[in-house]
Design a protein around this motif. Structure first.
Motif, PDB file in Angstrom:
ATOM      1  N   THR A  43       0.826  -1.208   0.000  1.00 19.72           N
ATOM      2  CA  THR A  43       0.000   0.000   0.000  1.00 19.72           C
ATOM      3  C   THR A  43       0.854   1.249   0.000  1.00 19.72           C
ATOM      4  OG1 THR A  43      -1.758  -1.153   1.180  1.00 19.72           O
ATOM      5  CG2 THR A  43      -1.803   1.248   1.292  1.00 19.72           C
ATOM      6  N   ARG A  74       2.652   1.651  -3.445  1.00 17.87           N
ATOM      7  CA  ARG A  74       1.761   2.151  -4.505  1.00 17.87           C
ATOM      8  C   ARG A  74       1.564   3.659  -4.420  1.00 17.87           C
ATOM      9  NH1 ARG A  74      -1.501  -2.315  -3.318  1.00 17.87           N
ATOM     10  NH2 ARG A  74      -2.877  -1.014  -2.074  1.00 17.87           N
ATOM     11  N   ASN A  75       1.685   4.208  -3.219  1.00 13.99           N
ATOM     12  CA  ASN A  75       1.390   5.624  -3.025  1.00 13.99           C
ATOM     13  C   ASN A  75       2.602   6.460  -2.672  1.00 13.99           C
ATOM     14  OD1 ASN A  75      -1.642   5.620  -3.226  1.00 13.99           O
ATOM     15  ND2 ASN A  75      -1.287   3.989  -1.749  1.00 13.99           N
TER      16      ASN A  75
END
Length: 66
Positions: free
Chosen positions: A61, A64-65
């Motif tokens: 997570t 991805r960011n």
């Protein structure tokens, strides 16, 4: 609520109790379940159960960011 510290109280004793019990408001539903899980992992009571900075930076997570 987003954008605020996870633990708030009007006095130090209440703040202490909330931190020690792990009580914090639910992450708003506008945020993904993945982000909610990352936040939850960072707020675990036992420091040994929290991810290290390296582990956090390897989290899908976060990757991805990032």
């Amino acid at each position: 609520t987003a954008g605020r510290p996870p633990f708030v109280a009007t006095d130090i004793q209440t703040l202490y109790k909330r931190v020690m019990s792990g009580y914090y408001p639910k992450v708003p539903s506008v945020y993904s379940e993945d982000l909610t899980e990352v936040i939850s992992s960072l707020l675990r009571l036992d420091p040994k159960d929290r991810p290290s900075a390296s582990q956090l930076l390897e989290n899908p997570t976060v990757l991805r960011n990032y």
